[in-house]
Scaffold this active site. Structure first.
Site, PDB file in Angstrom:
ATOM      1  N   ALA A 346      47.413  24.975-134.223  1.00  9.48           N
ATOM      2  CA  ALA A 346      48.478  25.147-133.236  1.00  9.48           C
ATOM      3  C   ALA A 346      48.594  26.628-132.906  1.00  9.48           C
ATOM      4  O   ALA A 346      48.059  27.482-133.611  1.00  9.48           O
ATOM      5  CB  ALA A 346      49.804  24.611-133.767  1.00  9.48           C
ATOM      6  N   GLU A 348      51.642  29.511-131.387  1.00 10.67           N
ATOM      7  CA  GLU A 348      53.083  29.648-131.198  1.00 10.67           C
ATOM      8  C   GLU A 348      53.484  30.316-129.904  1.00 10.67           C
ATOM      9  O   GLU A 348      54.542  30.952-129.826  1.00 10.67           O
ATOM     10  CB  GLU A 348      53.665  30.445-132.370  1.00 10.67           C
ATOM     11  N   HIS A 381      56.018  25.585-139.053  1.00  8.72           N
ATOM     12  CA  HIS A 381      55.295  26.868-139.069  1.00  8.72           C
ATOM     13  C   HIS A 381      55.361  27.529-137.700  1.00  8.72           C
ATOM     14  O   HIS A 381      55.664  28.724-137.587  1.00  8.72           O
ATOM     15  CB  HIS A 381      53.846  26.624-139.472  1.00  8.72           C
ATOM     16  N   GLU A 382      55.098  26.746-136.646  1.00 10.12           N
ATOM     17  CA  GLU A 382      55.074  27.338-135.304  1.00 10.12           C
ATOM     18  C   GLU A 382      56.467  27.753-134.853  1.00 10.12           C
ATOM     19  O   GLU A 382      56.632  28.790-134.205  1.00 10.12           O
ATOM     20  CB  GLU A 382      54.457  26.348-134.307  1.00 10.12           C
ATOM     21  N   GLU A 404      52.441  35.765-140.171  1.00  7.54           N
ATOM     22  CA  GLU A 404      51.829  34.557-140.745  1.00  7.54           C
ATOM     23  C   GLU A 404      52.339  34.261-142.159  1.00  7.54           C
ATOM     24  O   GLU A 404      52.528  33.109-142.532  1.00  7.54           O
ATOM     25  CB  GLU A 404      50.310  34.682-140.736  1.00  7.54           C
TER      26      GLU A 404
END
Length: 928
Positions: A346, A348, A381-382, A404
Site C-alpha cells: 500500500a 499512504e 499502518h497507512e 515507517e
C-alpha cells in the site's frame, strides 16, 4: 520500568521472585546507561552557501529556491479498454502522458540557475516570470544532467534575487510505465478472467506510485521531502472514467466527445512523494465517519461486497488515531483504492491511499478469516502515516524510520482497538523484533539513523526501505515507551506532532519533546538515552552469570562477537532458582546466561512452561538458536530448548521454534523426523476441527491450527498428508465445489500439491487462472511453488516472464516461494541471474534474501571460471561475482548481506555439522 527506579533497588528485589517485569527494565537500563555515548546536539537546519554561482552539491538540490505551490495539468492518453469491432481499425493502446506545470517559489539566495528534478521527461517551453514586477526572465538554455542527480538545469539570462517571488512554467511529456512505478498502467478483467476471444473483458487504469523519487518522472519538481508545497491538480481523462486525486474534486466538466477534465482542490502542504492520482472505471462504497471516506475497487468487487470490511473499519481506525494524537485528520476527504497492480502492499498518498487488492478486499466464504488481520493492519499502518510522514515528515531519507518505524509501531494498537479478538499485539511485536534481529546481526547492517551523506542516490534511498527502518524503528520506540513510561511517551508524541505539523523533523526534534514530557529530569536525557540505539548499528547481547552476579555486554554479530562496554555487578542468586531477564521482550537485545541458569530455564519449560510468560517462551527459543549461531552457547543447548514443544499449544513458541529449526532444514534437511514427533500432539489437538474443515472461534488458535497442519504435513506426519490429499482430491472431483475451509486452504493446497504430481499441479494452475479473489489467487500461487517436481517448478519460473500469466507485482513473491522449496532453490537462483533485469523490477531485496537463504558452501559463494573445449573462458557467476556489477542497484546492500550470511553459514556448518547430526540421531533413535 518507571524512570525513577534505581538500580540498587532492582538488584535488591530481583531475586525475591522468579520472574518479575522489573528485570526487563534492569537490563534495558544497564544497556543504555553503560554504553559509551556522546552528547547529541540537535542538527541545525541546513544553511545555504554564501553564493549559488557554483554548481549545486553532488546529489542534493541547492537551497536557493523554496517551493510554495504547483499548478499541474496532466493528461494520460491511455485507453481504458480496446474494443475490437468487425471491419473497424481498433486503436492501439497509447502509453503516453502530456502535461504542463507552473511552480510558484521564493528565491532565498541570488542565483543565475534553476535546478529541478526531472527524469525520463521531454521538457519544452520554459516560461519564467518575476511575480513582483510581472517581468518575464529569459531562459537561455536547459539541460538534463546525465548522472544520478536527475537534475534539470535552467541557465538564466540574469539573476533571481533573494527575497523575490517567481513562477516557472514548463510543458512536458513522458511514457506511462509498465513497471508499476511513477505513472503506470494496471490491467484487470471485467467480471472475471478474459477468454482468448473476449478482448472486451480486459480493462486498463492509470495510477501513480511516486515514493521515494519518482515524482520527477511525472512532472519537473523539487523532489526532496523537505521541499513541501501545495499542489493544485487538473486531470484530463477519457469520458466514462473517474479521476481521483489528493484533494477533493472541485470541478468536473466535459471537453468534447472523448475527453473531460477534473480539477481538484488544493492539497495540504506536502512532500512530492505523496502526490497521487488514479484514472479508472472503478466504483466506491462509503464509510460511516466524521471524514468523508470512500473505498474504490473494481465494479464487480464493490457490487459483491468485497470492500465492505475495509470500509467498516477505516473510520474506526481513523477516529482512534485522531483521539490518540489529539489532532484531527487534515484533508476534507479520504479515498482508498484497491489497485490490481501495485509493487508495495500500500502507499499512504495524502487523501488517496492505494492498496494491493489483497490488502483491502475480503470475500466472505473465500477469503481466510485471518485475511482480516492483514487488511486491518495494512489500513492502520497507512492511516498512521497521515500523522507520521504526511503531517510531519522526516527531513531526509536517512531517517525514514521517523515515518515507517512509527507507522509500524502504532498499527497493532489501532487494530487491537477495533478488533480486540485478533489479539494481534504480541504476535506483531515478536514478528518485528525478529525481523530486526535478523538483519541487524550482520556486520553489513546500518544505523537506524544513517549518515545523510551515505543516502544520496535513488538506489541508496530505496535501500532504506528495509527491516531496520520498519522493524527496528518500531521495537526501539516500544523500548523507549517502556523506559520513560507510556503516558510520558504518548504526551511527548502529541507535542512533537502539534509543534511540527506541516513541517520536517529529524530524530533530535523527537527526543526534545519526549524530554519535555518527562517530569522527572534526573538521569540521562532522551537524546543520550537513545543515541546508541539509533546512531549505531547492531544490538547488544547481555550475558548474566547467576553464580557470581557478573553482567557482560557485547555487540551481537553472527560472524563475530566483539567486546564492548562491559558492566559488572555483584549479586548472588538464591540456590536452585532461575533468573529470566527482559520480561515481555521490551528491550532490543538478546540475553545469555551461564549454563546452569539455562538448564534451569529449560527444565521449567519442560515441567511447567506457563510460569514463563508467553512472549519469553518464544524468545528463549529464538535467543538460544541465535546465540548458538554466534558461537556463544553450544548448539545442542539450543536444540534442547525445543523439547518442551510436545506439550506447548500456543502459537508464538511454535513459530519461533519452527522458524529457527528451518535454518537447520536449510543447511541439512534433517529436522523432519524430530519435528514430526514434536508436532504430533499439536496436530492431534486440532484433529477434529481439521478433519471436519472447521476452525476454532479463538483467533490465536486459528493461527496455531494452520501451523499444526503446516508443520505436521511438511515434516511427513502420515495422517496429515493423507488428510490434505483427500480434501484436495474431493475438490478436484467435486465439479468445482471447494469445501476446504478458507483458513486452511493455503496449507492444504500446498501440502496436496507437494505430495501429488502433474495432475494436482495443473488443476491448481487452472484454478489460479480462474480465481478472481486476490486471497484465493495468493493461496494457489503459493501452492504451485510447493511441488517437488523440478520440471514443474521450471515451468512455473518461466511463467513469471509472462505478465498475462503472473503479474509483475507477483514475480518476486512467486520466485521467492519457489526458492523456499528444496527442489526449487537452485532453479530459482539460476533463473534470477539469467533474468535479473526483468525480475528485479518487483522486490529485488526480497528476491536476493530468499533465493540465497540455503547457501552454505564455498561453491555457492565464489564464482567459477572454466575453459571450454574451444579454449574460451566462461564465468559462471555465483553470489560474489553476481554482486560485483550491481553497486548502483537498490538491492546491492541485500547482496552484501547475502554474501556475509553465506560466509556465516559456511563456517557454521563446518563447526556444528557433526554435533547436530549426532543430536538428531540420538533424539530420534527411539522412533526407528
Amino acid at each position: 520500568m518507571p524512570e525513577n527506579t534505581g538500580l540498587s533497588k532492582i538488584f535488591a528485589g530481583a531475586f525475591a521472585v522468579l520472574t518479575v517485569s522489573a528485570i526487563a527494565g534492569l537490563v534495558t537500563m544497564i544497556v543504555v546507561y553503560k554504553v559509551e555515548i556522546s552528547e547529541m546536539n540537535p542538527t541545525p537546519r541546513p544553511t545555504p552557501p554564501s553564493t549559488t554561482l557554483s554548481p549545486p552539491p553532488v546529489m542534493r538540490l541547492p537551497g536557493s529556491l523554496v517551493p510554495e505551490r504547483y499548478i499541474i495539468f496532466l493528461q494520460p492518453h491511455l485507453y481504458t479498454k480496446i474494443i475490437q469491432e468487425v471491419n473497424v481499425t481498433s486503436p492501439n493502446q497509447t502509453m503516453l502522458f502530456t502535461g504542463n506545470s507552473t511552480l510558484h517559489f521564493r528565491c532565498v539566495q541570488k542565483t543565475g540557475q534553476i535546478y529541478l528534478h526531472s527524469r525520463d521527461l521531454a521538457i519544452s517551453d520554459p516560461h519564467l516570470v518575476d511575480k513582483d514586477t510581472n517581468d518575464r526572465i529569459k531562459v537561455n538554455s536547459w539541460k538534463h544532467h546525465e548522472d544520478e542527480t536527475d537534475f534539470l538545469e535552467l541557465e538564466l539570462n540574469g539573476f533571481l534575487e533573494a527575497g523575490g517571488n517567481y513562477s516557472l512554467s514548463l510543458s512536458f511529456e513522458g511514457a506511462i510505465s509498465q513497471s508499476l512505478d511513477a505513472l503506470f498502467v494496471s490491467t484487470y478483467s471485467e467480471g472475471g478472467p478474459a477468454s482468448e476471444d473476449d478482448t472486451d473483458a480486459e480493462r486498463f487504469l492509470a495510477a501513480t506510485h511516486l515514493e521515494p523519487t519518482d515524482a520527477r518522472r511525472l512532472f519537473p519538481c523539487l523532489d526532496e521531502p523537505e521541499m513541501k508545497a501545495v499542489f493544485e491538480l487538473t486531470v484530463i481523462h477519457r469520458r466514462g472514467t473517474t479521476a481521483l486525486g489528493n484533494g477533493a474534486q472541485s470541478v468536473s466538466n466535459v471537453l468534447d466527445d472523448e475527453w473531460k477534465y477534473t480539477r481538484f482542490q488544493p492539497t495540504q502542504l506536502m512532500s512530492t512523494y505523496l502526490f497521487a492520482f488514479v484514472v479508472s472505471e472503478f466504483k466506491s462504497i462509503n464509510s460511516p465517519s466524521r471524514v468523508r471516506i470512500e473505498t474504490y475497487a473494481r465494479p464487480e468487487a464493490i457490487d459483491a461486497g468485497h470492500a465492505e470490511y475495509a470500509a467498516n473499519i477505516t473510520g474506526q481506525i481513523l477516529a482512534y488515531f485522531e483521539e490518540l494524537f489529539d489532532i484531527e485528520y487534515q484533508p476534507n476527504k479520504l479515498q482508498q483504492i484497491a489497485v490490481p497492480d501495485l509493487n508495495s502492499g500500500a502507499m499512504e498518498n495524502w487523501g488517496l491511499i492505494t492498496y494491493q487488492e489483497g490488502a483491502l478486499l475480503y470475500e466472505e466464504g473465500v477469503s481466510s478469516f485471518l485475511r482480516k488481520e492483514v487488511i486491518a493492519s495494512t489500513i492502520a499502518h497507512e492511516l498512521a502515516h497521515h500523522w507520521f510522514g504526511n503531517l510531519v515528515t522526516m527531513k531526509w531519507w536517512n531517517e525514514l524510520w521517523l515515518k515507517e518505524g512509527f507507522a509500524t509501531y502504532w498499527s497493532p494498537f489501532a487494530v487491537d482497538k477495533v478488533e480486540p479478538s485478533f489479539k494481534i499485539k504480541d504476535v506483531e511485536v515478536m514478528q518485528e523484533l525478529h525481523a530486526a534481529f535478523e538483519e541487524d546481526a550482520l556486520e553489513s547492517s546500518r544505523p537506524l539513523s544513517a549518515d545523510p551523506g551515505e543516502v544520496q542516490t535513488t538506489s541508496e534511498i530505496s535501500g532504506m526501505f528495509d527491516s531496520i527502518s520498519y522493524s527496528k524503528g518500531a521495537v526501539v520506540l516500544r523500548m523507549l515507551a517502556n523506559v520513560v513510561g507510556e503516558n510520558v511517551f504518548n504526551n511527548g508524541i502529541r507535542m512533537y506532532l502539534k509543534e511540527h505539523q506541516g513541517g520536517n523533523t529529524d530524530q533530535n526534534d523527537l527526543w526534545d519533546y519526549i524530554e519535555l514530557a518527562r517530569r522527572d529530569k534526573s538521569g540521562l536525557r532522551a537524546a543520550q538515552l537513545m543515541d546508541p540505539w539509533t546512531n549505531q548499528k547492531g544490538y547488544p547481547v547481555i550475558t548474566i552469570d547467576t553464580k557470581n552476579g557478573e553482567i557482560r555486554q557485547k555487540q551481537f554479530l553472527l560472524n563475530d562477537t566483539m567486546d564492548s562496554r562491559l558492566r559488572k555487578e555483584e549479586f548472588i542468586s538464591k540456590k536452585g532458582e532461575w533468573i529470566l531477564a527482559n520480561v515481555d521482550c521490551y528491550g532490543y537485545y538478546r540475553v545469555n546466561y551461564n549454563p546452569e541458569n539455562w538448564q534451569r530455564l529449560l527444565t521449567q519449560l519442560e515441567t511447567n512452561p506457563d510460569r514463563i510468560p508467553l512472549m519469553n517462551r518464544g524468545q528463549l527459543v529464538d535467543d538460544a538458536f541465535n546465540l548458538a549461531r554466534a558461537k556463544l552457547i553450544d548448539v545442542t543447548l539450543a536444540l534442547n530448548a525445543t523439547r518442551f514443544l510436545s506439550k506447548e499449544r500456543e502459537f508464538l513458541p511454535w513459530e519461533s521454534a519452527e522458524r529457527n529449526l528451518r535454518y537447520f532444514t536449510l543447511m541439512f534437511d534433517r529436522t523432519e523426523v524430530y519435528l514430526q514427533e514434536k508436532v504430533r500432539g499439536l496436530y492431534s489437538f486440532f484433529r477434529n476441527y481439521t478433519d471436519e474443515s472447521r476452525v476454532p472461534s479463538d483467533q490465536s488458535l486459528q493461527h496455531n491450527q494452520i501451523y499444526a497442519i503446516q508443520l505436521a504435513c511438511s515434516n511427513g506426519l502420515p495422517e496429515c498428508i493423507e488428510m490434505a490429499q483427500d480434501k484436495f482430491a474431493a475438490w478436484m472431483n467435486g465439479n468445482g465445489t471447494n469445501r476446504i475451509h478458507p483458513n486452511l486452504r493455503t496449507v492444504i493446497y500446498c501440502q496436496a500439491v507437494a505430495a501429488g504430481g502433474k495432475k494436482e499441479w495443473e488443476f491448481a494452475w487452472g484454478e489460479f487462472q480462474r480465481a478472481t479473489d486476490p486471497s484465493e489467487k495468493e493461496q494457489l500461487e503459493y501452492a504451485l511453488s510447493c511441488t517437488r517436481k523440478t520440471w514443474l517448478l521450471n515451468r512455473f519460473l518461466e511463467y513469471t516472464l509472462d505478465p498475462e500469466k503472473i503479474r509483475l507485482m507477483d514475480v518476486a513473491s512467486t520466485i521467492s516461494h519457489i526458492s523456499e522449496n528444496v527442489a526449487g532453490q537452485l532453479p530459482a537462483w539460476n533463473f534470477v541471474r539469467a533474468h535479473w533485469d526483468y525480475v528485479s523490477q518487483g522486490d529485488p531485496v526480497m528476491l536476493i534474501n530468499q533465493v540465497t537463504r540455503r547457501f552454505s558452501t564455498t561453491f555457492e559463494l565464489k564464482e567459477r571460471t572454466t575453459v571450454t573445449s574451444a579454449g574460451m573462458w566462461l564465468i559462471d557467476g555465483w553470489l560474489e561475482y553476481f554482486a560485483r556489477d550491481k553497486e548502483s542497484h537498490s538491492a546491492f546492500r541485500a547482496m552484501q548481506q547475502a554474501i556475509e550470511e553465506t560466509k556465516v553459514n559456511i563456517q557454521w556448518v563446518r563447526d556444528n555439522k557433526d554435533a547436530i547430526l549426532e543430536w538428531f540421531e540420538r533424539e530420534t533413535a527411539h522412533l526407528d
